[in-house]
Design a protein around this motif. Sequence first.
Motif, short mmCIF file in Angstrom:
data_model
loop_
_atom_site.label_atom_id
_atom_site.label_comp_id
_atom_site.label_asym_id
_atom_site.label_seq_id
_atom_site.Cartn_x
_atom_site.Cartn_y
_atom_site.Cartn_z
N ARG A 38 14.58 -11.87 -7.68
CA ARG A 38 13.94 -12.69 -6.66
C ARG A 38 14.68 -14.12 -6.76
O ARG A 38 15.49 -15.37 -6.18
CB ARG A 38 12.32 -13.38 -6.70
N ARG A 39 14.93 -14.63 -8.26
CA ARG A 39 16.48 -15.43 -9.33
C ARG A 39 17.55 -15.45 -8.33
O ARG A 39 17.86 -16.51 -7.75
CB ARG A 39 16.56 -15.69 -10.00
N HIS A 40 18.27 -14.02 -7.81
CA HIS A 40 19.28 -14.05 -7.54
C HIS A 40 19.42 -14.36 -5.61
O HIS A 40 19.92 -15.09 -5.57
CB HIS A 40 19.34 -12.93 -7.69
N LEU A 41 18.09 -13.93 -5.55
CA LEU A 41 18.65 -14.35 -3.84
C LEU A 41 17.65 -16.00 -3.59
O LEU A 41 18.77 -16.77 -2.77
CB LEU A 41 16.48 -13.71 -3.50
N VAL A 42 17.09 -16.16 -5.24
CA VAL A 42 17.21 -18.05 -4.53
C VAL A 42 18.50 -18.83 -5.19
O VAL A 42 18.71 -19.24 -3.87
CB VAL A 42 15.89 -18.53 -5.50
N GLN A 43 19.09 -18.46 -5.69
CA GLN A 43 19.97 -18.88 -6.41
C GLN A 43 21.10 -18.85 -5.29
O GLN A 43 22.22 -19.92 -4.67
CB GLN A 43 20.75 -18.44 -7.49
N THR A 44 21.38 -17.58 -4.73
CA THR A 44 22.47 -17.47 -3.55
C THR A 44 21.72 -18.26 -2.24
O THR A 44 22.37 -18.35 -2.25
CB THR A 44 22.56 -15.70 -3.35
N SER A 45 20.91 -17.75 -1.47
CA SER A 45 20.20 -19.19 -1.05
C SER A 45 20.87 -20.22 -1.46
O SER A 45 21.64 -20.95 0.23
CB SER A 45 19.01 -18.46 -0.56
N ALA A 46 20.43 -20.85 -1.95
CA ALA A 46 20.09 -22.04 -1.87
C ALA A 46 21.69 -22.42 -2.24
O ALA A 46 22.27 -23.56 -1.64
CB ALA A 46 19.79 -22.39 -3.60
N GLN A 47 23.05 -21.87 -2.60
CA GLN A 47 24.52 -21.89 -2.75
C GLN A 47 25.02 -21.76 -1.78
O GLN A 47 25.87 -22.53 -0.64
CB GLN A 47 25.11 -20.78 -3.80
N ILE A 48 24.28 -20.86 -0.32
CA ILE A 48 24.38 -21.14 1.01
C ILE A 48 25.08 -21.92 1.78
O ILE A 48 25.01 -22.67 2.72
CB ILE A 48 24.38 -19.40 1.95
N SER A 49 23.65 -22.66 1.29
CA SER A 49 23.12 -23.15 2.27
C SER A 49 23.90 -24.60 1.23
O SER A 49 23.77 -25.95 2.22
CB SER A 49 21.44 -23.78 1.26
N ILE A 50 24.27 -24.75 0.27
CA ILE A 50 25.18 -26.03 0.02
C ILE A 50 26.14 -26.34 0.16
O ILE A 50 26.24 -27.62 0.47
CB ILE A 50 24.51 -26.60 -1.56
N ASP A 51 26.92 -24.68 0.21
CA ASP A 51 27.71 -24.96 1.08
C ASP A 51 27.91 -25.21 2.36
O ASP A 51 29.11 -25.50 2.81
CB ASP A 51 28.68 -22.80 1.33
N LEU A 52 26.86 -24.52 3.11
CA LEU A 52 27.00 -24.93 4.80
C LEU A 52 26.28 -26.61 4.66
O LEU A 52 27.52 -27.38 5.65
CB LEU A 52 25.67 -24.76 4.90
#
Length: 127
Positions: A31-45
């Motif tokens: 879950r931590r990995h999925l949240v971290q990656t989802s957040a990073q993709i959102s930040i990148d967008l």
Amino acid sequence: MVDPDRVRRLLVLLERYRSLLAEDDPDPYRRRHLVQTSAQISIDLANHVIAADGYRVPRDYGDAFRVLAEVGVLEAGLADRMVALAGARNLIVHLYAEVDDERLARAVRDGGLDDLSAFAAAIAALA
């Protein structure tokens, strides 16, 4: 002007991670990995839209969502929740020993998935 191909590529990735989060796997590290990656993709967008359209430079990751609210891309409440997501990402990356996994799971269940979808829809409208 945003790069529609880049935006679409990142939105596909975001949806993939959002779908995996929706499975509510009990493994807290997954879950931590999925949240971290989802957040990073959102930040990148968010940063791509900001740079492409010449908006003010954000002070930090969370501020990128505030910038998008200032220019009308995001509703203020959604921007605030995305700022919190950026904060969760920072906590997972830098203060991993302090992550409250139950709180993170509740945040995902209690609106986090909807927020990712709403953010994706707002960004998709620009591409």
